[in-house]
Design an enzyme around this catalytic site. Sequence first.
Site, PDB file in Angstrom:
ATOM      1  N   ARG A  66      42.173  41.175  43.526  1.00  0.00           N
ATOM      2  CA  ARG A  66      43.047  42.341  43.558  1.00  0.00           C
ATOM      3  C   ARG A  66      43.048  43.068  42.209  1.00  0.00           C
ATOM      4  O   ARG A  66      41.995  43.369  41.671  1.00  0.00           O
ATOM      5  CB  ARG A  66      44.437  41.939  44.041  1.00  0.00           C
ATOM      6  CG  ARG A  66      44.384  41.221  45.407  1.00  0.00           C
ATOM      7  CD  ARG A  66      45.727  40.962  46.008  1.00  0.00           C
ATOM      8  NE  ARG A  66      46.178  42.135  46.765  1.00  0.00           N
ATOM      9  CZ  ARG A  66      47.322  42.174  47.416  1.00  0.00           C
ATOM     10  NH1 ARG A  66      48.153  41.136  47.385  1.00  0.00           N
ATOM     11  NH2 ARG A  66      47.668  43.243  48.088  1.00  0.00           N
ATOM     12  N   SER A  67      44.194  43.320  41.605  1.00  0.00           N
ATOM     13  CA  SER A  67      44.206  44.165  40.406  1.00  0.00           C
ATOM     14  C   SER A  67      43.644  43.505  39.157  1.00  0.00           C
ATOM     15  O   SER A  67      43.458  44.182  38.145  1.00  0.00           O
ATOM     16  CB  SER A  67      45.619  44.681  40.132  1.00  0.00           C
ATOM     17  OG  SER A  67      45.936  45.726  41.017  1.00  0.00           O
ATOM     18  N   ALA A  68      43.362  42.207  39.205  1.00  0.00           N
ATOM     19  CA  ALA A  68      42.621  41.620  38.080  1.00  0.00           C
ATOM     20  C   ALA A  68      41.247  42.265  37.964  1.00  0.00           C
ATOM     21  O   ALA A  68      40.609  42.202  36.912  1.00  0.00           O
ATOM     22  CB  ALA A  68      42.496  40.111  38.258  1.00  0.00           C
TER      23      ALA A  68
END
Length: 384
Positions: A66-68
């Site tokens: 995801r946003s990593a």
Amino acid sequence: MDVNGTVEAGFEPVRDAFVRNFEQLGDRGAAVAVYRDGRKVVDLWAGTKDVDGTEPWQRGTAQIVRSATKGVAAAVPLMLAESGRLDLDAPVGEYWPEFKAHGKERVLVRHVLNHRAGLPVLDRPITPAEALDPSKGPAAVAAQAPVWEPGTDHGYHALTYGWLLDELVRRVTGHGTGEWIAERIAGPLAADLWLGLPDAQAHRAGRVGRVDAPEAAAALRMRPKRSVTEAYEDPGSLTNRAFDAITPFPDQNDPAYRASALPATNGIATADGLARFYAATIGEVDGVRLLSPDTVERARAEESAGPDRVLVVSTRFGLGYMLHGSASPFLGPGSFGHPGRGGSLGFADPESGIAFGYVTNGLRKTVTADPRAQALVRAVRAAV
């Protein structure tokens, strides 16, 4: 609890915390990796490959982070700036003329990276099918008017960040961010991370899904501030509109979604791949270094701080990276990296030489500071 992998002497607290994540915090399948001064000192995995399955997690099991993803993707414009191909202080419209519409002439490249562009939402969200088309998201952002004067405030660009960054990279290089990562980052590093999962690697990626916090963990969780709760309950808030820029949100286990390249949200990595990437931003890993020391200092210099107009809580950002703070507590004041909504985390801490990666198939309701990742960070801090 059967845990596989290795831990060097002195880092045993990380193994202990990893076991507790399964016994007390509800992890079903996960991995953690830590590098110190370019050398791997922790490499652990346990549980099942799929959140809803029984096949064991293997050394090479990967998960959507995801946003990593944003932290990996941010290295691309920084590398382009380092080589003189991209000016961080230039207007975005200098590279992308169509972007200038609706008062966006003064949006700078650095505003994309520090979440000050004023473009966290789309008045007309795009569909999952449109999201898979690399031209649709950027076109929607180019047609969008800012919701605040660019450069004057900050708010997390949860999904639009990816389209802004990817189109800039395309305009400068002629290639997408996923291609650059494959050729200039993951390939030279021999790192297991992808933005646009190839068919040949699809079998390595586990299924993710929502998991609830165990009662013990829920009892320890602090009650959110009323303002945060209200923001997530109000469908018209910037918070919900930012996360709903794709509506409905795609099935994250869909092979077509995983094969696409969305630099804000759908990177896939092993814990080792994520940690190895961050290790190579702050030093050499098997002879490969991604960012110069000067670029690292630019990346982790504070650009935005204070109340976040999207996340509501206070956040701190450098150039493409979250910085150590209450919303994203990393190892120390100089750390930089990025969490993924639901659990994953990657970061580097130049002062200690530590690089960290954690991936999981069990997604919680956390946005920034997941308790499982934070338990591991505390254990690393105790070890160094």
